[in-house]
Design a protein around this motif. Structure first.
Motif, PDB file in Angstrom:
ATOM      1  N   VAL A   1       0.840  -1.197   0.000  1.00 42.43           N
ATOM      2  CA  VAL A   1       0.000   0.000   0.000  1.00 42.43           C
ATOM      3  C   VAL A   1       0.877   1.250   0.000  1.00 42.43           C
ATOM      4  O   VAL A   1       0.622   2.210  -0.735  1.00 42.43           O
ATOM      5  CB  VAL A   1      -0.951   0.005   1.212  1.00 42.43           C
ATOM      6  CG1 VAL A   1      -1.658   1.350   1.360  1.00 42.43           C
ATOM      7  CG2 VAL A   1      -1.982  -1.119   1.081  1.00 42.43           C
ATOM      8  N   ALA A   2       1.919   1.253   0.821  1.00 38.79           N
ATOM      9  CA  ALA A   2       2.792   2.425   0.915  1.00 38.79           C
ATOM     10  C   ALA A   2       3.495   2.706  -0.411  1.00 38.79           C
ATOM     11  O   ALA A   2       3.572   3.858  -0.869  1.00 38.79           O
ATOM     12  CB  ALA A   2       3.819   2.222   2.021  1.00 38.79           C
ATOM     13  N   ALA A   3       4.036   1.669  -1.039  1.00 38.74           N
ATOM     14  CA  ALA A   3       4.722   1.847  -2.316  1.00 38.74           C
ATOM     15  C   ALA A   3       3.767   2.352  -3.385  1.00 38.74           C
ATOM     16  O   ALA A   3       4.089   3.273  -4.151  1.00 38.74           O
ATOM     17  CB  ALA A   3       5.346   0.524  -2.754  1.00 38.74           C
ATOM     18  N   THR A   4       2.590   1.751  -3.439  1.00 36.53           N
ATOM     19  CA  THR A   4       1.593   2.160  -4.430  1.00 36.53           C
ATOM     20  C   THR A   4       1.167   3.605  -4.207  1.00 36.53           C
ATOM     21  O   THR A   4       1.032   4.391  -5.153  1.00 36.53           O
ATOM     22  CB  THR A   4       0.376   1.230  -4.363  1.00 36.53           C
ATOM     23  OG1 THR A   4       0.803  -0.118  -4.611  1.00 36.53           O
ATOM     24  CG2 THR A   4      -0.680   1.622  -5.380  1.00 36.53           C
ATOM     25  N   THR A   5       0.974   3.969  -2.946  1.00 33.77           N
ATOM     26  CA  THR A   5       0.538   5.326  -2.625  1.00 33.77           C
ATOM     27  C   THR A   5       1.602   6.350  -2.993  1.00 33.77           C
ATOM     28  O   THR A   5       1.308   7.365  -3.652  1.00 33.77           O
ATOM     29  CB  THR A   5       0.190   5.431  -1.135  1.00 33.77           C
ATOM     30  OG1 THR A   5      -0.869   4.514  -0.833  1.00 33.77           O
ATOM     31  CG2 THR A   5      -0.242   6.838  -0.762  1.00 33.77           C
ATOM     32  N   ALA A   6       2.840   6.116  -2.599  1.00 37.04           N
ATOM     33  CA  ALA A   6       3.909   7.053  -2.938  1.00 37.04           C
ATOM     34  C   ALA A   6       4.050   7.201  -4.453  1.00 37.04           C
ATOM     35  O   ALA A   6       4.176   8.313  -4.986  1.00 37.04           O
ATOM     36  CB  ALA A   6       5.227   6.585  -2.324  1.00 37.04           C
ATOM     37  N   TYR A   7       4.013   6.091  -5.147  1.00 35.52           N
ATOM     38  CA  TYR A   7       4.188   6.081  -6.602  1.00 35.52           C
ATOM     39  C   TYR A   7       3.073   6.855  -7.291  1.00 35.52           C
ATOM     40  O   TYR A   7       3.316   7.675  -8.187  1.00 35.52           O
ATOM     41  CB  TYR A   7       4.194   4.621  -7.056  1.00 35.52           C
ATOM     42  CG  TYR A   7       4.679   4.363  -8.459  1.00 35.52           C
ATOM     43  CD1 TYR A   7       6.038   4.221  -8.728  1.00 35.52           C
ATOM     44  CD2 TYR A   7       3.790   4.182  -9.505  1.00 35.52           C
ATOM     45  CE1 TYR A   7       6.495   3.940 -10.006  1.00 35.52           C
ATOM     46  CE2 TYR A   7       4.231   3.894 -10.781  1.00 35.52           C
ATOM     47  CZ  TYR A   7       5.590   3.768 -11.033  1.00 35.52           C
ATOM     48  OH  TYR A   7       6.036   3.485 -12.297  1.00 35.52           O
ATOM     49  N   THR A   8       1.839   6.597  -6.878  1.00 33.73           N
ATOM     50  CA  THR A   8       0.705   7.223  -7.557  1.00 33.73           C
ATOM     51  C   THR A   8       0.497   8.673  -7.143  1.00 33.73           C
ATOM     52  O   THR A   8      -0.004   9.480  -7.931  1.00 33.73           O
ATOM     53  CB  THR A   8      -0.576   6.405  -7.339  1.00 33.73           C
ATOM     54  OG1 THR A   8      -0.803   6.206  -5.936  1.00 33.73           O
ATOM     55  CG2 THR A   8      -0.469   5.041  -8.010  1.00 33.73           C
ATOM     56  N   VAL A   9       0.889   9.038  -5.924  1.00 27.69           N
ATOM     57  CA  VAL A   9       0.864  10.454  -5.546  1.00 27.69           C
ATOM     58  C   VAL A   9       1.843  11.239  -6.419  1.00 27.69           C
ATOM     59  O   VAL A   9       1.529  12.325  -6.916  1.00 27.69           O
ATOM     60  CB  VAL A   9       1.186  10.631  -4.047  1.00 27.69           C
ATOM     61  CG1 VAL A   9       1.533  12.089  -3.732  1.00 27.69           C
ATOM     62  CG2 VAL A   9      -0.004  10.190  -3.186  1.00 27.69           C
ATOM     63  N   ALA A  10       3.033  10.683  -6.631  1.00 26.40           N
ATOM     64  CA  ALA A  10       4.010  11.352  -7.498  1.00 26.40           C
ATOM     65  C   ALA A  10       3.462  11.488  -8.917  1.00 26.40           C
ATOM     66  O   ALA A  10       3.649  12.527  -9.572  1.00 26.40           O
ATOM     67  CB  ALA A  10       5.325  10.581  -7.517  1.00 26.40           C
ATOM     68  N   ALA A  11       2.774  10.468  -9.404  1.00 24.48           N
ATOM     69  CA  ALA A  11       2.182  10.538 -10.745  1.00 24.48           C
ATOM     70  C   ALA A  11       1.113  11.617 -10.823  1.00 24.48           C
ATOM     71  O   ALA A  11       1.027  12.361 -11.815  1.00 24.48           O
ATOM     72  CB  ALA A  11       1.585   9.183 -11.116  1.00 24.48           C
ATOM     73  N   GLN A  12       0.314  11.716  -9.795  1.00 19.26           N
ATOM     74  CA  GLN A  12      -0.739  12.728  -9.743  1.00 19.26           C
ATOM     75  C   GLN A  12      -0.150  14.131  -9.786  1.00 19.26           C
ATOM     76  O   GLN A  12      -0.640  15.003 -10.512  1.00 19.26           O
ATOM     77  CB  GLN A  12      -1.518  12.498  -8.450  1.00 19.26           C
ATOM     78  CG  GLN A  12      -2.731  13.344  -8.221  1.00 19.26           C
ATOM     79  CD  GLN A  12      -3.450  12.906  -6.952  1.00 19.26           C
ATOM     80  OE1 GLN A  12      -3.803  11.740  -6.785  1.00 19.26           O
ATOM     81  NE2 GLN A  12      -3.651  13.841  -6.045  1.00 19.26           N
ATOM     82  N   LEU A  13       0.904  14.349  -9.018  1.00 20.60           N
ATOM     83  CA  LEU A  13       1.555  15.656  -8.999  1.00 20.60           C
ATOM     84  C   LEU A  13       2.205  15.968 -10.343  1.00 20.60           C
ATOM     85  O   LEU A  13       2.141  17.101 -10.839  1.00 20.60           O
ATOM     86  CB  LEU A  13       2.601  15.695  -7.884  1.00 20.60           C
ATOM     87  CG  LEU A  13       2.061  15.624  -6.452  1.00 20.60           C
ATOM     88  CD1 LEU A  13       3.198  15.405  -5.468  1.00 20.60           C
ATOM     89  CD2 LEU A  13       1.286  16.894  -6.105  1.00 20.60           C
ATOM     90  N   ALA A  14       2.830  14.963 -10.952  1.00 19.03           N
ATOM     91  CA  ALA A  14       3.484  15.172 -12.243  1.00 19.03           C
ATOM     92  C   ALA A  14       2.469  15.496 -13.333  1.00 19.03           C
ATOM     93  O   ALA A  14       2.697  16.367 -14.180  1.00 19.03           O
ATOM     94  CB  ALA A  14       4.289  13.934 -12.623  1.00 19.03           C
ATOM     95  N   ALA A  15       1.345  14.798 -13.316  1.00 20.00           N
ATOM     96  CA  ALA A  15       0.327  15.019 -14.348  1.00 20.00           C
ATOM     97  C   ALA A  15      -0.246  16.436 -14.286  1.00 20.00           C
ATOM     98  O   ALA A  15      -0.608  17.008 -15.315  1.00 20.00           O
ATOM     99  CB  ALA A  15      -0.792  13.995 -14.197  1.00 20.00           C
TER     100      ALA A  15
END
Length: 283
Positions: free
Chosen positions: A237-251
């Motif tokens: 969950v932690a890895a997925t959350t960090a990864y997808t938060v970064a994607a959200q910010l980048a987008a």
């Protein structure tokens, strides 16, 4: 550093208190990763090797693309985590994967199986079944891949899923209960289960599906986080959350996939625990 871990419940989903603890622990684990710089062995497909290595460096881990027989096994023993991605499974790499998985189990190294495009393609489907029998720590795939891996469907359209995430939950739960792995189903909302608990992570952006390696590199990040705590549902969950938060910010600052990829690497590098905690959408 202490990490508060959500308690397991007989109910197959998370309650409000567990959701908050998952978000908090996700930030804590990101800090721990930066302190430890886990060494991740990635036996992955030829299309995404460079992107995967750059993602690991950006998040704070160390990549090693050690993917040939006689070297793969010994390296898996010293690595912090291992990714086995079936995207381009040439014969030599297939042998290296089995060698690495066997050595990782013997050494207690967590490893991730990403059964790319399994189902109707015979070589990778047989290899995925062989590796699943070796009991991976984590299995990550799209809905069609998870359904096919469980023997409940024929797979998707190449690397693209033709099934919904919710339709794969039964298959994911079955895989988790029979193999002992945590199973992560990637989609607009990622669903993660250990066979009892089910967690939904709803960050991210569609741009991740429009750059080569957006899903494959997540498998390497899952392996990095898995080295940090014995609760592999929590680390997934932690890895997925960090990864997808970064994607959200980048987008949010990108014009399209060409500008998204470098922005994503930058945001992974700049991501901090407070941002993860504040933006995490976990249900």
């Amino acid at each position: 550093m202490s990490i508060r871990t959500p308690q397991q419940s007989a109910h197959p989903s998370t309650d409000d208190s567990s959701v908050g603890e998952f978000a908090s622990a996700s930030g804590d684990l990101l800090d721990r990763l930066r302190e430890r710089t886990p060494l991740v062995q990635s036996i992955t497909n030829a299309v995404v090797t460079n992107f995967t290595a750059n993602v690991l460096l950006a998040v704070g881990a160390a990549p090693a693309m050690t993917d040939i027989p006689t070297e793969a096994g010994p390296f898996a023993r010293i690595a912090s985590g291992v990714l086995l991605n079936l995207g381009t499974p040439q014969a030599e790499q297939r042998a290296a994967m089995v060698e690495a998985a066997t050595a990782a189990n013997d050494a207690g190294t967590p490893w991730v199986l990403d059964p790319v495009a399994v189902g109707f393609l015979p070589v990778r489907t047989a290899l995925a079944a062989e590796l699943l029998a070796l009991r991976p720590t984590i299995v990550r795939g799209n809905a069609s891949e998870i359904i096919a891996l469980a023997g409940l469907g024929a797979g998707g359209r190449g690397v693209d899923s033709t099934d919904s995430v919710d339709s794969a939950i039964e298959a994911a739960t079955a895989i988790a209960r029979t193999s002992g792995a945590v199973v992560a189903i990637s989609g607009p909302t990622d669903v993660i289960t250990d066979g009892e608990r089910i967690v939904r992570c709803s960050n991210g952006h569609a741009c991740l599906t429009r750059v080569t390696g957006g899903g494959c590199a997540l498998g390497a990040v899952l392996a990095a986080f898995a080295s940090l705590d014995d609760d592999r549902l929590l680390t997934t969950v932690a890895a997925t959350t960090a990864y997808t938060v970064a994607a959200q910010l980048a987008a949010a600052e990108s014009r399209g996939p060409g500008s998204f990829a470098p922005a994503f690497l930058d945001h992974l590098h700049l991501l901090d625990a407070d941002t993860v905690r504040s933006l995490a959408v976990i249900v």
